[in-house]
Write a protein that holds these residues in place. Structure first.
Motif, PDB file in Angstrom:
ATOM      1  N   GLY A  34       0.773  -1.238   0.000  1.00  0.00           N
ATOM      2  CA  GLY A  34       0.000   0.000   0.000  1.00  0.00           C
ATOM      3  C   GLY A  34       0.800   1.281   0.000  1.00  0.00           C
ATOM      4  N   VAL A  35       2.139   1.213   0.034  1.00  0.00           N
ATOM      5  CA  VAL A  35       2.966   2.420  -0.052  1.00  0.00           C
ATOM      6  C   VAL A  35       4.056   2.206  -1.091  1.00  0.00           C
ATOM      7  CG1 VAL A  35       2.544   3.097   2.349  1.00  0.00           C
ATOM      8  CG2 VAL A  35       4.548   1.701   1.785  1.00  0.00           C
ATOM      9  N   MET A  61      15.601   7.765   9.393  1.00  0.00           N
ATOM     10  CA  MET A  61      16.705   8.130   8.510  1.00  0.00           C
ATOM     11  C   MET A  61      16.486   7.526   7.112  1.00  0.00           C
ATOM     12  SD  MET A  61      18.590  10.086  10.343  1.00  0.00           S
ATOM     13  CE  MET A  61      20.146  10.149   9.460  1.00  0.00           C
ATOM     14  N   ASP A  62      17.567   7.343   6.386  1.00  0.00           N
ATOM     15  CA  ASP A  62      17.489   6.696   5.077  1.00  0.00           C
ATOM     16  C   ASP A  62      18.770   5.887   4.864  1.00  0.00           C
ATOM     17  OD1 ASP A  62      19.458   8.531   4.440  1.00  0.00           O
ATOM     18  OD2 ASP A  62      18.261   9.681   3.031  1.00  0.00           O
ATOM     19  N   ILE A 102      17.405   0.127   0.611  1.00  0.00           N
ATOM     20  CA  ILE A 102      15.965   0.358   0.803  1.00  0.00           C
ATOM     21  C   ILE A 102      15.751   1.434   1.870  1.00  0.00           C
ATOM     22  CG2 ILE A 102      13.816  -0.658   1.661  1.00  0.00           C
ATOM     23  CD1 ILE A 102      14.610  -3.291   0.504  1.00  0.00           C
ATOM     24  N   ASP A 103      14.785   2.308   1.631  1.00  0.00           N
ATOM     25  CA  ASP A 103      14.281   3.208   2.676  1.00  0.00           C
ATOM     26  C   ASP A 103      12.979   2.621   3.219  1.00  0.00           C
ATOM     27  OD1 ASP A 103      16.380   4.845   2.064  1.00  0.00           O
ATOM     28  OD2 ASP A 103      15.178   6.470   1.201  1.00  0.00           O
ATOM     29  N   HIS A 104      12.921   2.380   4.519  1.00  0.00           N
ATOM     30  CA  HIS A 104      11.710   1.822   5.112  1.00  0.00           C
ATOM     31  C   HIS A 104      10.527   2.779   4.935  1.00  0.00           C
ATOM     32  CE1 HIS A 104      14.426  -0.981   7.009  1.00  0.00           C
ATOM     33  NE2 HIS A 104      15.052  -0.002   7.646  1.00  0.00           N
ATOM     34  N   ARG A 105       9.325   2.240   4.969  1.00  0.00           N
ATOM     35  CA  ARG A 105       8.141   3.105   4.906  1.00  0.00           C
ATOM     36  C   ARG A 105       8.223   4.155   6.017  1.00  0.00           C
ATOM     37  NH1 ARG A 105       2.665   0.996   5.071  1.00  0.00           N
ATOM     38  NH2 ARG A 105       3.431  -0.888   4.058  1.00  0.00           N
ATOM     39  N   ARG A 129      13.099   8.444   1.310  1.00  0.00           N
ATOM     40  CA  ARG A 129      12.351   8.780   0.090  1.00  0.00           C
ATOM     41  C   ARG A 129      11.120   7.901  -0.116  1.00  0.00           C
ATOM     42  NH1 ARG A 129      17.640   9.761  -0.476  1.00  0.00           N
ATOM     43  NH2 ARG A 129      18.315  11.669  -1.564  1.00  0.00           N
ATOM     44  N   SER A 130      10.859   7.021   0.820  1.00  0.00           N
ATOM     45  CA  SER A 130       9.653   6.197   0.722  1.00  0.00           C
ATOM     46  C   SER A 130       8.436   6.969   1.192  1.00  0.00           C
ATOM     47  CB  SER A 130       9.817   4.920   1.562  1.00  0.00           C
ATOM     48  OG  SER A 130      10.774   4.057   0.996  1.00  0.00           O
ATOM     49  N   ASP A 131       7.252   6.503   0.779  1.00  0.00           N
ATOM     50  CA  ASP A 131       6.018   7.152   1.220  1.00  0.00           C
ATOM     51  C   ASP A 131       5.908   7.099   2.735  1.00  0.00           C
ATOM     52  OD1 ASP A 131       5.386   7.531  -1.417  1.00  0.00           O
ATOM     53  OD2 ASP A 131       3.737   6.093  -1.461  1.00  0.00           O
TER      54      ASP A 131
END
Length: 281
Positions: A7-8, A41-42, A62-65, A69-71
Protein backbone atom coordinates in the motif's frame (compact mmCIF):
# COMPACT_ATOMS: atom_id res chain seq x y z
CA UNK A 1 13.20 4.09 -7.96
CA UNK A 2 10.00 3.21 -6.15
CA UNK A 3 7.78 0.17 -6.09
CA UNK A 4 4.43 -0.28 -4.39
CA UNK A 5 4.65 -2.57 -1.39
CA UNK A 6 1.76 -3.20 1.00
CA UNK A 7 0.00 0.00 0.00
CA UNK A 8 2.97 2.42 -0.05
CA UNK A 9 5.73 3.22 -2.52
CA UNK A 10 9.08 2.02 -1.20
CA UNK A 11 12.21 3.73 -2.47
CA UNK A 12 15.16 1.55 -3.43
CA UNK A 13 18.39 1.86 -5.34
CA UNK A 14 20.53 -0.84 -6.94
CA UNK A 15 24.28 -1.14 -7.32
CA UNK A 16 25.75 -3.92 -9.41
CA UNK A 17 24.29 -6.56 -11.71
CA UNK A 18 22.49 -9.71 -10.65
CA UNK A 19 23.98 -11.69 -13.54
CA UNK A 20 27.53 -11.12 -14.80
CA UNK A 21 29.38 -12.64 -17.77
CA UNK A 22 31.55 -15.59 -16.80
CA UNK A 23 33.03 -17.19 -19.89
CA UNK A 24 30.26 -18.91 -21.86
CA UNK A 25 27.59 -18.33 -19.16
CA UNK A 26 25.96 -15.60 -17.13
CA UNK A 27 26.78 -16.16 -13.47
CA UNK A 28 24.13 -15.53 -10.82
CA UNK A 29 25.33 -13.41 -7.90
CA UNK A 30 23.70 -13.08 -4.46
CA UNK A 31 21.51 -10.10 -3.70
CA UNK A 32 22.54 -8.11 -0.62
CA UNK A 33 19.70 -6.00 0.81
CA UNK A 34 20.77 -3.23 3.19
CA UNK A 35 18.30 -2.07 5.87
CA UNK A 36 19.21 1.31 7.30
CA UNK A 37 19.25 2.44 10.91
CA UNK A 38 17.24 5.11 12.62
CA UNK A 39 14.35 5.04 12.59
CA UNK A 40 13.59 8.23 10.72
CA UNK A 41 16.70 8.13 8.51
CA UNK A 42 17.49 6.70 5.08
CA UNK A 43 20.08 4.51 3.37
CA UNK A 44 22.68 7.30 2.98
CA UNK A 45 24.84 6.05 5.86
CA UNK A 46 25.68 2.93 3.85
CA UNK A 47 27.23 4.91 1.01
CA UNK A 48 29.91 4.80 -0.24
CA UNK A 49 31.41 2.29 2.24
CA UNK A 50 29.21 -0.66 1.26
CA UNK A 51 29.87 -0.22 -2.44
CA UNK A 52 32.92 -2.39 -1.80
CA UNK A 53 30.65 -5.45 -2.00
CA UNK A 54 29.51 -4.68 -5.55
CA UNK A 55 32.23 -6.99 -6.85
CA UNK A 56 30.64 -10.04 -5.21
CA UNK A 57 26.93 -9.18 -4.93
CA UNK A 58 24.10 -7.10 -6.28
CA UNK A 59 23.41 -4.45 -3.63
CA UNK A 60 19.94 -3.07 -2.94
CA UNK A 61 19.46 -0.06 -0.67
CA UNK A 62 15.96 0.36 0.80
CA UNK A 63 14.28 3.21 2.68
CA UNK A 64 11.71 1.82 5.11
CA UNK A 65 8.14 3.11 4.91
CA UNK A 66 7.89 6.46 6.66
CA UNK A 67 11.62 6.97 6.17
CA UNK A 68 13.80 8.67 3.59
CA UNK A 69 12.35 8.78 0.09
CA UNK A 70 9.65 6.20 0.72
CA UNK A 71 6.02 7.15 1.22
CA UNK A 72 5.10 8.16 4.73
CA UNK A 73 1.91 6.10 4.82
CA UNK A 74 -0.18 5.84 7.97
CA UNK A 75 1.37 6.18 11.42
CA UNK A 76 -0.57 3.07 12.36
CA UNK A 77 1.74 1.14 10.03
CA UNK A 78 4.96 2.51 11.50
CA UNK A 79 5.69 -0.65 13.45
CA UNK A 80 8.24 -3.43 13.46
CA UNK A 81 5.96 -6.24 12.18
CA UNK A 82 4.89 -4.08 9.24
CA UNK A 83 8.44 -3.01 8.41
CA UNK A 84 9.49 -6.66 8.46
CA UNK A 85 6.59 -7.71 6.24
CA UNK A 86 7.50 -4.92 3.82
CA UNK A 87 10.90 -6.51 3.20
CA UNK A 88 9.29 -9.83 2.34
CA UNK A 89 6.71 -8.19 0.07
CA UNK A 90 9.42 -6.08 -1.59
CA UNK A 91 11.35 -9.23 -2.45
CA UNK A 92 8.23 -10.93 -3.77
CA UNK A 93 7.43 -7.93 -5.98
CA UNK A 94 10.91 -8.01 -7.52
CA UNK A 95 11.19 -11.82 -7.50
CA UNK A 96 14.22 -11.79 -5.21
CA UNK A 97 14.84 -15.24 -3.80
CA UNK A 98 17.06 -16.10 -0.84
CA UNK A 99 18.53 -12.60 -0.32
CA UNK A 100 21.31 -11.81 2.10
CA UNK A 101 19.71 -9.22 4.38
CA UNK A 102 21.96 -6.93 6.39
CA UNK A 103 20.51 -4.58 9.00
CA UNK A 104 22.31 -2.24 11.38
CA UNK A 105 20.78 -0.82 14.56
CA UNK A 106 17.07 -0.20 13.85
CA UNK A 107 17.56 -1.85 10.46
CA UNK A 108 18.70 -4.96 12.30
CA UNK A 109 15.47 -4.98 14.28
CA UNK A 110 13.54 -4.86 11.00
CA UNK A 111 15.74 -7.68 9.67
CA UNK A 112 14.90 -9.80 12.71
CA UNK A 113 11.20 -9.12 12.20
CA UNK A 114 11.47 -10.16 8.55
CA UNK A 115 13.50 -13.30 9.29
CA UNK A 116 11.31 -14.51 12.16
CA UNK A 117 8.01 -13.81 10.39
CA UNK A 118 9.18 -15.29 7.06
CA UNK A 119 11.87 -17.79 8.10
CA UNK A 120 11.89 -19.70 4.81
CA UNK A 121 12.71 -16.62 2.74
CA UNK A 122 16.17 -15.22 3.59
CA UNK A 123 19.32 -16.94 2.35
CA UNK A 124 21.54 -15.34 4.99
CA UNK A 125 21.16 -12.74 7.73
CA UNK A 126 23.65 -10.16 9.01
CA UNK A 127 22.74 -8.31 12.20
CA UNK A 128 25.03 -5.46 13.26
CA UNK A 129 24.78 -3.34 16.41
CA UNK A 130 21.20 -4.34 17.08
CA UNK A 131 18.92 -6.25 19.43
CA UNK A 132 15.83 -8.40 19.53
CA UNK A 133 14.77 -7.11 22.94
CA UNK A 134 15.67 -3.88 24.69
CA UNK A 135 17.36 -4.28 28.07
CA UNK A 136 17.02 -0.87 29.73
CA UNK A 137 19.33 -1.46 32.69
CA UNK A 138 22.09 -2.87 30.51
CA UNK A 139 21.87 0.16 28.26
CA UNK A 140 21.96 2.63 31.13
CA UNK A 141 24.91 0.82 32.73
CA UNK A 142 27.00 1.17 29.56
CA UNK A 143 26.07 4.83 29.13
CA UNK A 144 27.14 5.42 32.72
CA UNK A 145 30.40 3.54 32.24
CA UNK A 146 31.22 5.59 29.16
CA UNK A 147 29.77 8.98 30.10
CA UNK A 148 29.09 9.06 33.81
CA UNK A 149 25.93 9.78 35.76
CA UNK A 150 24.91 12.61 33.41
CA UNK A 151 24.83 10.28 30.40
CA UNK A 152 22.86 7.70 32.36
CA UNK A 153 20.26 10.30 33.40
CA UNK A 154 19.80 11.74 29.91
CA UNK A 155 19.65 8.27 28.32
CA UNK A 156 17.06 7.17 30.86
CA UNK A 157 14.79 10.09 30.07
CA UNK A 158 15.25 9.53 26.33
CA UNK A 159 14.39 5.84 26.64
CA UNK A 160 11.33 6.74 28.70
CA UNK A 161 10.03 8.77 25.75
CA UNK A 162 10.65 12.23 27.20
CA UNK A 163 10.70 14.24 23.97
CA UNK A 164 12.24 17.19 25.82
CA UNK A 165 15.34 15.03 26.35
CA UNK A 166 15.84 14.17 22.67
CA UNK A 167 18.06 17.16 21.87
CA UNK A 168 20.08 16.68 25.06
CA UNK A 169 20.52 13.01 24.19
CA UNK A 170 22.03 14.07 20.88
CA UNK A 171 24.54 16.33 22.64
CA UNK A 172 25.44 14.14 25.62
CA UNK A 173 24.87 10.54 24.57
CA UNK A 174 25.20 10.29 20.81
CA UNK A 175 28.99 10.98 20.87
CA UNK A 176 29.32 7.90 23.09
CA UNK A 177 28.16 5.73 20.17
CA UNK A 178 31.71 5.90 18.77
CA UNK A 179 35.00 4.76 20.35
CA UNK A 180 37.58 5.12 17.58
CA UNK A 181 35.68 7.15 15.03
CA UNK A 182 34.12 10.61 14.94
CA UNK A 183 30.57 10.91 13.64
CA UNK A 184 30.53 11.91 9.98
CA UNK A 185 28.27 14.95 9.94
CA UNK A 186 28.14 14.87 6.16
CA UNK A 187 26.16 11.63 6.38
CA UNK A 188 23.45 13.33 8.42
CA UNK A 189 23.53 16.32 6.11
CA UNK A 190 22.77 14.26 3.03
CA UNK A 191 20.15 12.09 4.72
CA UNK A 192 16.42 12.69 4.50
CA UNK A 193 15.11 12.56 8.05
CA UNK A 194 11.60 12.16 9.41
CA UNK A 195 11.62 13.08 13.09
CA UNK A 196 7.98 12.06 13.42
CA UNK A 197 9.03 8.41 13.07
CA UNK A 198 11.61 8.89 15.84
CA UNK A 199 9.12 10.33 18.31
CA UNK A 200 6.56 7.69 17.32
CA UNK A 201 9.00 4.83 17.87
CA UNK A 202 10.39 6.19 21.14
CA UNK A 203 7.09 7.43 22.59
CA UNK A 204 6.24 6.22 26.12
CA UNK A 205 5.24 2.59 25.78
CA UNK A 206 6.42 2.55 22.17
CA UNK A 207 8.21 -0.26 20.40
CA UNK A 208 11.66 1.05 21.28
CA UNK A 209 11.09 -0.18 24.82
CA UNK A 210 8.50 -2.93 24.35
CA UNK A 211 9.57 -4.90 21.27
CA UNK A 212 10.53 -8.47 22.16
CA UNK A 213 11.49 -10.91 19.42
CA UNK A 214 14.14 -12.76 21.41
CA UNK A 215 12.36 -16.09 21.71
CA UNK A 216 11.15 -15.81 18.12
CA UNK A 217 14.77 -15.91 16.95
CA UNK A 218 14.67 -19.67 17.37
CA UNK A 219 12.59 -19.66 14.15
CA UNK A 220 15.54 -18.41 12.09
CA UNK A 221 16.56 -21.07 9.58
CA UNK A 222 19.40 -19.39 7.68
CA UNK A 223 23.09 -18.76 8.44
CA UNK A 224 23.34 -15.65 10.60
CA UNK A 225 26.28 -13.35 11.32
CA UNK A 226 25.98 -11.10 14.38
CA UNK A 227 28.40 -8.19 14.85
CA UNK A 228 28.59 -6.15 18.04
CA UNK A 229 30.86 -3.77 19.92
CA UNK A 230 31.82 -4.32 23.54
CA UNK A 231 31.27 -0.59 24.18
CA UNK A 232 27.92 -0.26 22.41
CA UNK A 233 25.71 1.73 24.80
CA UNK A 234 22.36 1.65 23.03
CA UNK A 235 22.32 -2.04 21.95
CA UNK A 236 24.79 -3.62 24.38
CA UNK A 237 26.93 -6.58 23.36
CA UNK A 238 25.14 -8.85 25.83
CA UNK A 239 21.95 -8.32 23.84
CA UNK A 240 23.73 -9.76 20.79
CA UNK A 241 24.92 -12.70 22.89
CA UNK A 242 21.32 -13.32 23.91
CA UNK A 243 20.30 -13.38 20.25
CA UNK A 244 23.06 -15.77 19.27
CA UNK A 245 22.00 -18.14 22.04
CA UNK A 246 18.52 -18.46 20.51
CA UNK A 247 19.75 -19.50 17.05
CA UNK A 248 20.91 -23.08 16.40
CA UNK A 249 24.70 -23.13 16.93
CA UNK A 250 25.47 -24.48 13.46
CA UNK A 251 23.76 -21.45 11.91
CA UNK A 252 25.15 -18.55 13.95
CA UNK A 253 28.46 -16.73 14.17
CA UNK A 254 28.92 -13.99 16.77
CA UNK A 255 31.74 -11.42 16.48
CA UNK A 256 32.35 -9.15 19.48
CA UNK A 257 34.86 -6.34 18.98
CA UNK A 258 36.73 -4.62 21.80
CA UNK A 259 36.92 -0.81 21.98
CA UNK A 260 34.00 -0.64 19.55
CA UNK A 261 30.78 1.28 20.00
CA UNK A 262 27.37 1.24 18.39
CA UNK A 263 28.66 2.02 14.91
CA UNK A 264 30.54 -1.23 14.52
CA UNK A 265 31.46 -0.66 10.88
CA UNK A 266 32.91 2.79 11.60
CA UNK A 267 34.83 1.71 14.69
CA UNK A 268 36.09 -1.70 13.57
CA UNK A 269 37.21 -2.13 9.95
CA UNK A 270 37.54 -5.90 10.46
CA UNK A 271 33.74 -6.06 10.50
CA UNK A 272 33.75 -5.35 6.76
CA UNK A 273 36.05 -8.32 6.24
CA UNK A 274 33.73 -10.52 8.31
CA UNK A 275 30.80 -9.55 6.09
CA UNK A 276 32.73 -10.25 2.89
CA UNK A 277 33.80 -13.67 4.17
CA UNK A 278 30.23 -14.44 5.22
CA UNK A 279 28.79 -13.46 1.83
CA UNK A 280 31.28 -15.67 0.05
CA UNK A 281 30.92 -18.65 2.39
Amino acid sequence: MRIEVNGVRIFFDVEGAKFVPDGPVMRDRPTLILLHGGPGMDHAHYMPAFSQYADIAQIIYIDHRGNGRSDRGSRDDWNVPQWGDDIHAFCQALEIEKPIVLGTSFGGIVAISYATRHPEHPGKLILASTEARAERERTLAVFERLGGAKARDVAGRFLDGDTAAFAEFGRVCSPLYFRRHVADLEVYGRSIANEDVVTHYFQPGGEASTIDMLEAMSRILCPTLILTGEDDPITPAENSADMAARIPPHLVRLERYANTGHSVFEDEPRSFDAVREFILS
